[in-house]
Design a protein around this motif. Structure first.
Motif, mmCIF file in Angstrom:
data_model
loop_
_atom_site.group_PDB
_atom_site.id
_atom_site.type_symbol
_atom_site.label_atom_id
_atom_site.label_comp_id
_atom_site.label_asym_id
_atom_site.label_seq_id
_atom_site.Cartn_x
_atom_site.Cartn_y
_atom_site.Cartn_z
ATOM 1 N N THR A 59 0.828 -1.211 0.000
ATOM 2 C CA THR A 59 0.000 0.000 0.000
ATOM 3 C C THR A 59 0.854 1.249 0.000
ATOM 4 O OG1 THR A 59 -0.127 0.022 2.423
ATOM 5 C CG2 THR A 59 -1.852 -1.173 1.231
ATOM 6 N N THR A 60 0.300 2.316 -0.545
ATOM 7 C CA THR A 60 0.873 3.654 -0.452
ATOM 8 C C THR A 60 -0.175 4.548 0.195
ATOM 9 O OG1 THR A 60 0.058 4.371 -2.629
ATOM 10 C CG2 THR A 60 2.181 3.207 -2.564
ATOM 11 N N GLU A 61 0.063 5.836 0.170
ATOM 12 C CA GLU A 61 -0.896 6.764 0.767
ATOM 13 C C GLU A 61 -2.169 6.890 -0.051
ATOM 14 O OE1 GLU A 61 1.005 10.487 1.318
ATOM 15 O OE2 GLU A 61 2.356 9.769 2.898
ATOM 16 N N GLU A 62 -2.151 6.444 -1.327
ATOM 17 C CA GLU A 62 -3.305 6.655 -2.202
ATOM 18 C C GLU A 62 -3.886 5.374 -2.770
ATOM 19 O OE1 GLU A 62 -2.036 9.305 -5.222
ATOM 20 O OE2 GLU A 62 -1.905 11.052 -3.887
ATOM 21 N N GLU A 63 -3.133 4.263 -2.777
ATOM 22 C CA GLU A 63 -3.650 3.070 -3.420
ATOM 23 C C GLU A 63 -3.039 1.811 -2.821
ATOM 24 O OE1 GLU A 63 -2.601 3.231 -7.566
ATOM 25 O OE2 GLU A 63 -0.606 2.386 -7.195
ATOM 26 N N VAL A 64 -3.616 0.669 -3.204
ATOM 27 C CA VAL A 64 -3.075 -0.631 -2.841
ATOM 28 C C VAL A 64 -2.807 -1.396 -4.138
ATOM 29 C CG1 VAL A 64 -5.411 -1.556 -2.538
ATOM 30 C CG2 VAL A 64 -3.457 -2.791 -1.589
ATOM 31 N N ARG A 65 -1.661 -2.061 -4.167
ATOM 32 C CA ARG A 65 -1.281 -2.837 -5.356
ATOM 33 C C ARG A 65 -1.245 -4.307 -4.989
ATOM 34 N NH1 ARG A 65 3.946 -4.770 -6.811
ATOM 35 N NH2 ARG A 65 4.056 -5.394 -9.025
ATOM 36 N N PHE A 66 -2.092 -5.114 -5.652
ATOM 37 C CA PHE A 66 -2.080 -6.565 -5.504
ATOM 38 C C PHE A 66 -1.318 -7.157 -6.695
ATOM 39 C CE2 PHE A 66 -5.795 -5.211 -3.120
ATOM 40 C CZ PHE A 66 -5.740 -5.998 -1.971
ATOM 41 N N TYR A 67 -0.558 -8.227 -6.450
ATOM 42 C CA TYR A 67 0.248 -8.793 -7.539
ATOM 43 C C TYR A 67 0.471 -10.287 -7.305
ATOM 44 C CZ TYR A 67 3.921 -8.076 -4.047
ATOM 45 O OH TYR A 67 4.662 -8.082 -2.893
ATOM 46 N N SER A 68 0.796 -10.974 -8.372
ATOM 47 C CA SER A 68 1.059 -12.411 -8.315
ATOM 48 C C SER A 68 2.490 -12.656 -7.857
ATOM 49 C CB SER A 68 0.835 -13.045 -9.694
ATOM 50 O OG SER A 68 1.761 -12.512 -10.628
ATOM 51 N N GLY A 69 2.743 -13.905 -7.437
ATOM 52 C CA GLY A 69 4.083 -14.230 -6.982
ATOM 53 C C GLY A 69 5.118 -14.122 -8.071
ATOM 54 N N ALA A 70 4.739 -14.385 -9.311
ATOM 55 C CA ALA A 70 5.672 -14.313 -10.440
ATOM 56 C C ALA A 70 5.735 -12.909 -11.042
ATOM 57 C CB ALA A 70 5.257 -15.315 -11.520
ATOM 58 N N GLU A 71 4.987 -11.973 -10.477
ATOM 59 C CA GLU A 71 4.942 -10.585 -10.955
ATOM 60 C C GLU A 71 4.488 -10.501 -12.412
ATOM 61 O OE1 GLU A 71 5.423 -7.761 -9.441
ATOM 62 O OE2 GLU A 71 6.472 -8.182 -7.571
#
Length: 278
Positions: free
Chosen positions: A171-183
């Protein structure tokens, strides 16, 4: 009448009765009378001394009490009364004062209310985890039971689910980033406050470096996905796009992108995300 007075009266009576007493007897009686007179004077002097002593002690006690009372009055005045010179200094407008004003004591209760008001007026974006559960999705035409993670976006109380494949997040101050293990796939989520979908589309499209200039116009999302109206836009090379949902006075922005190799697995997981929004 005391004992000496009685003796004295008795001697006088003898003198009146017997005037022909001899000289020796008369002298004896005179001596007795003088002795009685001296005792009488001594008694009077003692009484006078006791009386004066009592008067002196009473007067001294009154003086001492008055002195103590006056001292207390003076002492109280010296504590409470402002210094005349200092008072003149503060009242003189031509004198610059370097003395800082006395601040009221902090009670803790007022400061706590100030912090609370500040927090209410400033929306701090954050993600709250709410445990996991199992669900079923279609992967390559086959139903598969998967683990999903429950999340809440604060302070907006927007709830959603993310399948285990995309459950890593930061997370940052404005958003959350979800991602896979392999990117090889990611989903970014944020909230635009006090706006509408129409006002948000242009800004979102611009973040893709005008990749949507030649794409089809935004399309309405299926009404059975969730309880909110939304639009979507997608490009295929590379696969990426966005979902916008009007939730009260805010817009929920979901942006995604993934590699071609993950094209079969990501869309069903994005569908699960859309349907879980509440």
């Amino acid at each position: 009448m005391n004992h000496h007075d009685k003796d004295f009266t008795k001697e006088l009576t003898k003198l009146k009765i017997n005037r022909s007493l001899d000289t020796e007897k008369k002298e004896s009686m005179k001596m007795a009378l003088n002795k009685h007179a001296e005792k009488k004077r001594a008694q009077q002097q003692r009484k006078s001394k006791v009386k004066h002593a009592f008067i002196w002690l009473s007067t001294a006690a009154v003086i001492v009490l008055c002195g103590v009372f006056i001292f207390q009055i003076i002492n109280n005045d010296s504590v409470t009364a402002p210094d005349k010179e200092q008072e003149d200094m503060y009242s003189d407008p031509d004198i610059q004062h370097d003395i800082a004003p006395v601040e009221p004591k902090d009670t803790g209760i007022v400061e706590s209310e100030k912090r609370s008001d500040k927090e209410d007026s400033t929306s701090v974006f954050s993600i709250k985890e709410n445990g996991t559960e199992t669900d079923t999705i279609l992967l390559e035409g086959m139903e598969e039971e998967v683990t999903v993670y429950n999340f809440t976006i604060e302070p907006y109380n927007i709830q959603f689910q993310m399948e285990e494949f995309l459950s890593n997040y930061e997370t940052t101050e404005e958003e959350v980033r979800f991602y896979s293990g392999a990117e090889n796939a990611e989903v970014r989520i944020q909230v635009a406050e006090s706006t509408t979908i129409e006002d948000t589309i242009a800004d979102v499209q611009e973040s893709y470096d005008h990749k949507f200039n030649n794409a089809e116009d935004p399309q309405a999302l299926p009404a059975d996905d969730n309880a909110y109206e939304g639009v979507t836009q997608h490009v295929s090379d590379p696969p990426e796009g966005y979902y916008l949902y009007q939730i009260d006075d805010n817009v929920l922005i979901i942006q995604y992108e993934y590699d071609i190799e993950a094209a079969d697995g990501v869309p069903p997981r994005l569908e699960l995300l859309r349907k879980s929004i509440q």
